[in-house]
Every structure is written in C-alpha cells, then in structure tokens.
Design a protein around this motif. Sequence first.
Motif, PDB file in Angstrom:
ATOM      1  N   THR A   5     -10.007  -6.937  -8.015  1.00 37.18           N
ATOM      2  CA  THR A   5     -10.108  -7.787  -6.840  1.00 37.18           C
ATOM      3  C   THR A   5      -8.736  -8.317  -6.445  1.00 37.18           C
ATOM      4  O   THR A   5      -8.379  -8.364  -5.272  1.00 37.18           O
ATOM      5  N   GLU A   6      -7.956  -8.691  -7.433  1.00 34.79           N
ATOM      6  CA  GLU A   6      -6.644  -9.264  -7.165  1.00 34.79           C
ATOM      7  C   GLU A   6      -5.675  -8.272  -6.505  1.00 34.79           C
ATOM      8  O   GLU A   6      -4.768  -8.661  -5.778  1.00 34.79           O
ATOM      9  N   SER A   7      -5.860  -6.977  -6.773  1.00 30.22           N
ATOM     10  CA  SER A   7      -4.937  -5.975  -6.220  1.00 30.22           C
ATOM     11  C   SER A   7      -5.267  -5.612  -4.779  1.00 30.22           C
ATOM     12  O   SER A   7      -4.482  -4.923  -4.122  1.00 30.22           O
ATOM     13  N   GLY A   8      -6.420  -6.034  -4.263  1.00 28.04           N
ATOM     14  CA  GLY A   8      -6.750  -5.841  -2.857  1.00 28.04           C
ATOM     15  C   GLY A   8      -7.313  -4.488  -2.504  1.00 28.04           C
ATOM     16  O   GLY A   8      -8.147  -4.378  -1.614  1.00 28.04           O
ATOM     17  N   THR A   9      -6.847  -3.463  -3.140  1.00 25.08           N
ATOM     18  CA  THR A   9      -7.353  -2.116  -2.972  1.00 25.08           C
ATOM     19  C   THR A   9      -7.031  -1.365  -4.245  1.00 25.08           C
ATOM     20  O   THR A   9      -6.511  -1.948  -5.205  1.00 25.08           O
ATOM     21  N   ALA A  10      -7.350  -0.084  -4.271  1.00 23.62           N
ATOM     22  CA  ALA A  10      -7.006   0.705  -5.450  1.00 23.62           C
ATOM     23  C   ALA A  10      -5.494   0.718  -5.637  1.00 23.62           C
ATOM     24  O   ALA A  10      -4.754   0.926  -4.683  1.00 23.62           O
TER      25      ALA A  10
ATOM     26  N   VAL B 253      -1.436  -7.021  -2.828  1.00 20.91           N
ATOM     27  CA  VAL B 253      -1.762  -7.967  -3.898  1.00 20.91           C
ATOM     28  C   VAL B 253      -2.036  -9.357  -3.327  1.00 20.91           C
ATOM     29  O   VAL B 253      -1.334  -9.836  -2.433  1.00 20.91           O
ATOM     30  N   MET B 254      -3.042 -10.015  -3.855  1.00 23.36           N
ATOM     31  CA  MET B 254      -3.512 -11.323  -3.381  1.00 23.36           C
ATOM     32  C   MET B 254      -2.400 -12.352  -3.265  1.00 23.36           C
ATOM     33  O   MET B 254      -1.349 -12.276  -3.917  1.00 23.36           O
TER      34      MET B 254
END
Length: 552
Positions: A356-361, A411-412
């Motif tokens: 979740t913290e990385s926003g996407t793969a 990234v978040m």
Amino acid sequence: MTKAIDLQALAAQVAAGLTGPGGPFEMTMEEVLGAQIPVFHNRRRSLLELLEASRALGDRDYLVSADRHMTFAEHYEAAGALAAALQQRYGIGKGDRIGILAANRPEWVLTFWAAQRLGAIPVGYNAWWAPLEIDYGLEHTEPVVVIADAKRAQALADAGARVPVITMEQDLPALVAEYAGEYPVTTVAEDDPACILYTSGTTGRPKGVVHSHRNMVAVADYHRFTDALMAGFRGLPWDGSPTSRRFLTTSPLFHIASLHNLAVPRLNTGDAVIFPSGGFDADKILGLIESERITNWGAVPTMASRLLDADLTKYDLSSLSGFSLNAAPSSPALQQRLRERLPVAQVALTTSYGCTESGTAATIAAPADLLANPEAVGRPIIAVAVEIRDPEGNVVPDGVEGEICIRSPYVMLGYWNDEAATAASIDANRWLRTGDFGFVSAGVLQMAGRRSDLILRGGENVYPTEIENALDAHPLVQESAIIGVPHEDLGQEVAAIVVVADPDSVTEDELRDHVAQRLAYFKVPARWLITADALPRNATGKVLRRDLSLGE
C-alpha cells in the motif's frame, strides 16, 4: 536464454525512446519533498486535471455494474453535482475528509472523484471491518461525512456513529439530481494529500496511508507508459488515443490494486471498469468475462485457484488478453495449472510486488520472467529504484537477502497523523523501508519473506499483533500467539495458540466469538490450540514465532 536477453534488450530500447529527451514519457529529476526523484516531465499536476480531461471521453463506458452503465460524460456530470452537494450541504472544502465505507460499486468511485473537485481527501475504510475497527477509523481520520452502502450505513447506525451518513442507494442519487450542472473547482498542489487507505500495521493498529496527487497521477501515467511500451514492443504506433478495454475489478476499492491501479488510470486511457455483484463465485466471474467481453483481470491467487475448479470449456474467454496474479505470492504449481487450463495465462501471465505504501507495483515479473523463475516478482517498473539493505541500512550485493527498500514518485507521503511511524518508514532521501525481505539476482527481485510474521489469507494481509491484542482482552487468556498455517485454497489461514491457566475453562467457540465481535471475519482464527504451556520466548522476551505450531 538468448531469446530472453533479446526480448529484454528490445524492451529497454523501446523504453529509452519513450522516456528520453523529447519522448512522450520523458523523465527528469526534480526535488520532491527534499529529495531528488525521477518524474515524468510532461505530466498533469493533480487528479482534478485528470477528471477534467475525462470529459472528452464522452459516451464511452467507464463504470459498469449489473444494473447500469455509466459513461465518462455521465460520471463527469455526477461527480460535479455530488461535489456541489457535499460543499453546500455539508460545508466540505479543501483538506476535509470524506469517508467511504462500502463494497465495490460505481458510487464508490464517483465519491472519490467528487472529493477531488473539492480538494477534499477521500478515506477508503475497509468494508469488512468490525464495529470497533470502524470506530477507530472514524476517530483517526475524523471525516465530515461518510458515504456508505446500505449494509454499512446500518452498521454505522447500530454502532451509534455520530458522523452524518449518506447512503449510496438513496441519498447519493437524490443529491446528484438536485445539484446537476454544478462543477466546483479548487486549487491543489502536487504534494497535497489526495487519498487515505488503511493498511494493517505490525503494531496492531491499522495505519492510514496518505497518497498525494503526485503519487496517484504518476501511477496513472505509468499505466499509459505501459500501453505505449507494449505497442512499441509489438512494432505498433501509439498516440495516446483511448482504447476499448474492459477491466474486471474483483479486489476491493479500498486497496491500491483496484483504486490506484485500475479505476483511476482508466480516466487516462478511456477503458471501462466492470463490477461483479455479490461475493466471488467462479462461474459467475467466468460468465461475466464472456458477457462483458472482459479484456483484463488482476486476480488474487485464491481467486485464480478457485477458477480452476470450474469447467472453463463452458465459457468463451477469448476476449481476455491480460491476466495477472496480485496481492499475494503465487506458487509455481498454481502458475503451471493456469497455463494448462486458461489460454491467456500461456502468453500473458504476470505477477508483481508492491505494498500500500508503494502506491503501485514496485516490480513486475513479465511472462518470460515467470517461466524462467516462477518465484520471481520481477524487475523495477519505470521511475522505481529498489535496494536491498542490511539491518544497518547498507546496500547488500546481489544474491544477498535483506530488507526491500523503494524510492519512486509513487511512494506515499506518509501515515496520517503518525509522524513517528512515517519517520521509521521513509528516510530523508525518500527511501521507503517496506519491512519485507528479499534479494535481487540479475536485476530480478525474489521475495525471501514478507514481514516476518505477516499472514496472507486469500489476498488479505493479517498481522498477528492485532488479533493477539483482541484475544488478550479475554479475562481467561494469559497470553496468545497468532501464526499462519498452509491452506490449499486461501494460501494461509489464521491459527491461534492461546495460553490459559486451565484449558478446560474456555472453549474454541467462546474465543472465536470474542474475536469476531472485535475484528473483521478474515482475521478470526480458523484453527486453535488452547494450552497451559507458556509461549517460547527469546532472551529479550519476544515470542519465538518460528518455534510455534499447533502440535498436530
């Protein structure tokens, strides 16, 4: 081997043309929150700009459910009207939170985009949370209003929630009709918060992951880049024109898989998002792929496994051209079974690693990568840097296991109202410490383990501490430990080891009910060991989870 190297070289050549000076996805380095980060040079600066551009997509399908087809034009109008209603009826403005508590449906997405018109922050609460978890979320992010489906609206009422609730089935359509033709607009900066989604934390409390407009627009641009890359790879022209793909969404919208990486990017590409009704049923999904001519589906491994229990020959699946396994590791055996039974998996099966913290793969394993190494999770995507670090923060050589660290424009921003947790996860140079472990070999990432005690149950992340805290609140429980045990369908299921003075004094059913009243259903242990024996611990007092078992 030569073929794989040639394909990789071709992909690099195409990518260089797209991202080089003057290319449609030209990359440049810019200072972002105090660190130099690679960004797309020609980019929109907010989600509102994406929404405004989507008006030109007109009568193409955007949100499709069993009872309606909402076009991009209809969605644009409805998002404006709902934003006006929220602004004028509830006084919502820039920075205010709008809670969303619902199963997947078009109104979930509509609410998200209405919030963007106001510069407000939509908060995607987990639709499967128990009342105490909902109470925590409401207290933590303090929404001005919650927009909920009927089932969750009733749960909010039963829990005595004091925040105003707008129902998706009745109140929302009435507001859209009343405020039709209005389009509030506000100004936001790229690094303003755009969304909050919750992820479980190793401390036992869910954390609110904050993504910015920069993060989410960059994810949408990444998906456009992937389209351009694939066109170039096949020797075809690409000019950014809208396509006519149809994406099946079976992961919840309160996860990045369906929101950031499916619903939002479709405003950039002109594709449709298809919502199944009810719970997951393999035959229903297969029928929907046939009737709606689904072209793309990202499934969790549990869903893919259940799909293979059905008679695939009964359905026309020829429209399906993209298929990925997301959210949890997939076994080599499952990958091979899919290739043998599902035609699209023979040529298009992919998997990925992210959080979740990385926003996407952060990485994606292409079909060739998976064939070469079924346990690979792939190579870094555009604009992502991956490092493997030791406990002191030093980068380790290839092949050496360590913590996976990520830096990218995706990234978040950080965790909502939790500076300590944010500082522990993101350093001054914007490197994200994922808490996951793996190693890199020849540029390809392979997982060595996910957050040592994390349980992956059917695509849902389950952290032991949260369940242990609930169990330990029972008056007869002295201590407890939660572990994951293998399960053929779910991948893992939750098991509990509970220490009490007298094992005959409490039953599994009593403890199961105790947890079910406090936590979502997927966190309730399915298997139990009630014992008087103390848990094994190390010299510092930490439970030795690797020494735990149900004794079977």
